[in-house]
Design an enzyme around this catalytic site. Structure first.
Site, PDB file in Angstrom:
ATOM      1  N   SER A  40       0.869  -1.195   0.000  1.00  0.00           N
ATOM      2  CA  SER A  40       0.000   0.000   0.000  1.00  0.00           C
ATOM      3  C   SER A  40       0.894   1.229   0.000  1.00  0.00           C
ATOM      4  O   SER A  40       1.154   1.827   1.038  1.00  0.00           O
ATOM      5  CB  SER A  40      -0.919  -0.022   1.222  1.00  0.00           C
ATOM      6  OG  SER A  40      -0.181  -0.320   2.400  1.00  0.00           O
ATOM      7  N   HIS A  51     -24.461  17.926  26.517  1.00  0.00           N
ATOM      8  CA  HIS A  51     -23.692  17.235  27.557  1.00  0.00           C
ATOM      9  C   HIS A  51     -24.407  15.948  27.947  1.00  0.00           C
ATOM     10  O   HIS A  51     -25.619  15.970  28.136  1.00  0.00           O
ATOM     11  CB  HIS A  51     -23.564  18.147  28.778  1.00  0.00           C
ATOM     12  CG  HIS A  51     -22.909  17.462  29.950  1.00  0.00           C
ATOM     13  ND1 HIS A  51     -21.546  17.280  30.016  1.00  0.00           N
ATOM     14  CD2 HIS A  51     -23.447  16.897  31.063  1.00  0.00           C
ATOM     15  CE1 HIS A  51     -21.261  16.632  31.143  1.00  0.00           C
ATOM     16  NE2 HIS A  51     -22.385  16.384  31.800  1.00  0.00           N
TER      17      HIS A  51
HETATM   18  P1  NAI Z   1      -0.666   6.673   1.138  1.00  0.00           P
HETATM   19  O1  NAI Z   1      -0.152   7.714   0.235  1.00  0.00           O
HETATM   20  O2  NAI Z   1      -1.641   7.026   2.180  1.00  0.00           O
HETATM   21  O3  NAI Z   1       0.540   5.975   1.894  1.00  0.00           O
HETATM   22  C1  NAI Z   1       1.575   5.333   1.199  1.00  0.00           C
HETATM   23  C2  NAI Z   1       2.729   5.151   2.154  1.00  0.00           C
HETATM   24  O4  NAI Z   1       3.662   4.288   1.538  1.00  0.00           O
HETATM   25  C3  NAI Z   1       3.439   6.464   2.453  1.00  0.00           C
HETATM   26  O5  NAI Z   1       3.643   6.579   3.833  1.00  0.00           O
HETATM   27  C4  NAI Z   1       4.749   6.326   1.693  1.00  0.00           C
HETATM   28  O6  NAI Z   1       5.825   7.021   2.286  1.00  0.00           O
HETATM   29  C5  NAI Z   1       4.958   4.824   1.737  1.00  0.00           C
HETATM   30  N1  NAI Z   1       5.814   4.307   0.676  1.00  0.00           N
HETATM   31  C6  NAI Z   1       5.861   4.698  -0.616  1.00  0.00           C
HETATM   32  N2  NAI Z   1       6.785   3.970  -1.290  1.00  0.00           N
HETATM   33  C7  NAI Z   1       7.306   3.096  -0.399  1.00  0.00           C
HETATM   34  C8  NAI Z   1       8.300   2.081  -0.488  1.00  0.00           C
HETATM   35  N3  NAI Z   1       8.913   1.823  -1.630  1.00  0.00           N
HETATM   36  N4  NAI Z   1       8.600   1.380   0.623  1.00  0.00           N
HETATM   37  C9  NAI Z   1       7.954   1.635   1.809  1.00  0.00           C
HETATM   38  N5  NAI Z   1       7.033   2.594   1.946  1.00  0.00           N
HETATM   39  C10 NAI Z   1       6.708   3.308   0.857  1.00  0.00           C
HETATM   40  O7  NAI Z   1      -1.226   5.527   0.166  1.00  0.00           O
HETATM   41  P2  NAI Z   1      -2.143   4.272   0.433  1.00  0.00           P
HETATM   42  O8  NAI Z   1      -2.140   3.870   1.851  1.00  0.00           O
HETATM   43  O9  NAI Z   1      -1.758   3.301  -0.613  1.00  0.00           O
HETATM   44  O10 NAI Z   1      -3.569   4.841   0.103  1.00  0.00           O
HETATM   45  C11 NAI Z   1      -3.807   5.455  -1.159  1.00  0.00           C
HETATM   46  C12 NAI Z   1      -4.782   6.555  -1.038  1.00  0.00           C
HETATM   47  O11 NAI Z   1      -6.096   6.027  -0.906  1.00  0.00           O
HETATM   48  C13 NAI Z   1      -4.609   7.446   0.180  1.00  0.00           C
HETATM   49  O12 NAI Z   1      -3.628   8.429  -0.015  1.00  0.00           O
HETATM   50  C14 NAI Z   1      -5.953   8.058   0.283  1.00  0.00           C
HETATM   51  O13 NAI Z   1      -6.047   9.123  -0.625  1.00  0.00           O
HETATM   52  C15 NAI Z   1      -6.869   6.942  -0.151  1.00  0.00           C
HETATM   53  N6  NAI Z   1      -7.396   6.265   1.040  1.00  0.00           N
HETATM   54  C16 NAI Z   1      -8.174   6.990   1.893  1.00  0.00           C
HETATM   55  C17 NAI Z   1      -8.674   6.422   3.027  1.00  0.00           C
HETATM   56  C18 NAI Z   1      -9.470   7.256   3.954  1.00  0.00           C
HETATM   57  O14 NAI Z   1      -9.878   8.350   3.565  1.00  0.00           O
HETATM   58  N7  NAI Z   1      -9.720   6.811   5.174  1.00  0.00           N
HETATM   59  C19 NAI Z   1      -8.451   5.024   3.360  1.00  0.00           C
HETATM   60  C20 NAI Z   1      -7.563   4.362   2.418  1.00  0.00           C
HETATM   61  C21 NAI Z   1      -7.099   4.975   1.291  1.00  0.00           C
END
Ligand code: NAI
Ligand code: FAD
Length: 474
Positions: free
Chosen positions: A278, A453
């Site tokens: 992810s 409250h």
């Molecule tokens: P993300 O952008 O939230 O997190 C990706 C993480 O992976 C970052 O911390 C980054 O530094 C790390 N990363 C990148 N390349 C890497 C590597 N080669 N090795 C280790 N770590 C690495 O992306 P994620 O979790 O895939 O989610 C994608 C998007 O989906 C989110 O940015 C969000 O926009 C959306 N999403 C929203 C949610 C919510 O609103 N609750 C829930 C899940 C996803």
């Protein structure tokens, strides 16, 4: 003769289906084409995009079930309830999740019928400019539309050398369908998906290890929130390793072995039964035939737009994950409504400063506006009000007093610049802050509003009072 529409929307996710419904409501003859890969029993296109099929909705269903499981195992006893050791039937949990997805995706088809949106089954790709509109190939036919809204969304980014089979190595699609609790689960990327899905499986009994490339945890969130979250998640048993560089990953039928370098530069190896990758998402623009009509993409493959989601082509718009900005369903929907209303000659509007973020872990994390580190970086003088849930009767009654509310207000005007919450129901509490900021409220405005409250919202109230150093209960 080719079918003709006023508006064709390409993609039926939150950006696309909302754009189609709003355009139809405004009197446009509207069609929406969808070519998603998610299986539909009748072979029809499934609406709802990433969000409904393999994103927001299924992940929240699993988060809820796993939360109940954890409460039954660890939370009930302190309240005098004994139920014995809970057991999880993963198949039932996943089937329940899939049932919710079926219900909601089917519901959007009903909304299309109600609003007289024509659903076209097939992949949309540009053919040519035609008269005052555009020809778009959908499946085997070419349709013509005066205006086109591209809402093709995003897909998981994969890492070179790590093949995703959505069995042993999963992206978001496979992660939502894991059929048994893995003894050991590895996660690459401590972002939103890594934390939410990591939490699901940790609660159900997996030993979860998260490997994150950056040295800082949750760098998008306010520093205080990120610090508190890291402390709480580690205490819950989530192994979070920051500053990792992923090396070779080998997959066998039994599991996966990940070689990586830790933050101190030492070589490490992690063996796990399953791996979730992810590491962010990439826009879906392949197959759109953007080059044929000269639709401009940026260096990251996103469609280039202005602040009103206009592309470089007349009558072609783009919204949601396929354009800049946070990849969030509600952001996509806001842009969709704005575009449809501008098309109809109205003054559609989207305030990017008040788009809330929520991470549905436990405690939940939610924020809107600027973080303390952003205000420092931008040289804006501010005052802070920060109140823990520990002092709140409702939070104690619920047995969930972790976290705090932090409010940031302009030092001279008192206008609220950001609100950051980590705690129970943060996802719902943040709405008050969003409304306040939309109305340009000062912290004093919230401080002078009566809050029921006992409620968790009293902590938001107290944080507003604390900006002026006059909190009453802390
Ligand atoms: P993300 O952008 O939230 O997190 C990706 C993480 O992976 C970052 O911390 C980054 O530094 C790390 N990363 C990148 N390349 C890497 C590597 N080669 N090795 C280790 N770590 C690495 O992306 P994620 O979790 O895939 O989610 C994608 C998007 O989906 C989110 O940015 C969000 O926009 C959306 N999403 C929203 C949610 C919510 O609103 N609750 C829930 C899940 C996803
Ligand atoms: P998508 O939802 O990706 O929809 C695009 C649609 O277009 C897809 O159905 C696709 O099949 C279709 N398509 C693509 N190309 C074509 C083409 N050429 N022709 C026809 N159809 C095409 N956001 C939140 O706000 N809250 C959350 O809790 C949340 N949780 C998430 C959890 C996970 C695991 C993931 C992966 C994402 C989550 N998100 C969440 C993000 C959210 O799902 C997206 O921001 C949102 O779905 C974007 O909507 P969209 O319409 O732009 O794109």
């Amino acid at each position: 003769m080719s079918k003709e529409f006023d508006v064709l929307v390409i993609g039926g996710g939150p950006g696309g289906y909302v754009a189609a419904i709003r355009a139809a409501q405004l009197g446009f003859k509207t069609a929406c084409c969808e070519s998603n890969p998610y299986a539909d029993p009748k072979g029809e296109p499934r609406l709802g995009g990433t969000c409904l099929n393999v994103g927001c909705i299924p992940s929240k269903a699993l988060l809820h079930t796993s939360h109940l499981f954890e409460e039954a195992g660890h939370g009930f006893e302190a309240q005098g309830i004994s139920v014995g050791k809970p057991r999880i039937d993963v198949a039932t949990m996943v089937a329940r999740k899939s049932g919710i997805v079926d219900q909601l995706t089917g519901g959007i088809k009903g909304l299309f019928k109600k609003n007289k949106v024509t659903l076209l089954n097939g992949h949309g790709s540009f053919v040519a400019h035609a008269g005052e509109g555009w020809q778009v190939k959908v499946g085997d036919e070419v349709v013509t539309a005066r205006q086109v809204i591209v809402a093709t969304g995003s897909k998981a980014r994969h890492l070179p050398g790590i093949a995703v089979d959505n069995n042993i190595v999963c992206d978001n699609v496979g992660a939502l369908d894991i059929n048994a609790v893995p003894k050991k689960l590895a996660v690459i990327g401590a972002g939103v998906i890594g934390l939410e899905m990591g939490s699901v499986w940790r609660r159900l009994g997996s030993e979860v290890t998260v490997l994150e490339a950056l040295p800082d945890f949750l760098s998008l969130a306010d520093v205080d929130v990120a610090r508190e979250a890291l402390k709480v998640f580690k205490k819950q048993g989530l192994n979070i390793n920051l500053g990792c560089t992923i090396g070779d990953v080998t997959v066998s039928k039994k599991g996966v072995s990940i070689n990586y370098t830790d933050k101190d530069g030492a070589a490490q190896k992690l063996d796990a039964d399953r791996l979730i990758v992810s590491v962010g998402r990439v826009p879906n623009t392949d197959g759109l035939n953007a080059e044929a009509v000269g639709l401009k993409l940026n260096e990251r493959g996103m469609i280039e737009i202005d602040e009103h989601c206009r592309t470089n082509l007349p009558g072609v718009w783009a919204v949601g994950d396929v354009v800049r900005g946070p990849m969030l369903a509600h952001k996509a929907m806001e842009e969709a409504v704005m575009v449809a209303e501008i098309m109809a000659g109205q003054s559609g509007h989207c305030n990017f400063d008040t788009i809330p973020w929520v991470i549905y872990t436990s405690p939940e994390i939610a924020w809107v506006g600027r973080t303390e580190q952003q205000l420092k970086r931008d040289g804006i003088a501010y005052r802070v009000g920060k109140i823990p849930f520990l002092a709140n009767g409702r939070a104690l009654g619920m047995g969930d007093p972790t976290g705090f509310v932090k409010m940031l207000a302009d030092a001279s005007t008192d206008r609220i610049l950001g609100v950051h919450i980590i705690g129970a129901n943060a996802s719902e509490l943040i709405s008050e802050a969003v409304v306040a900021m939309e109305f340009g409220a000062a912290s004093e405005d919230l401080a002078r509003i009566c809050h029921a409250h006992p409620t968790l919202s009293e902590v938001v109230h107290e944080a507003a009072l604390a900006v002026d150093k006059r909190s009453l209960h802390f």
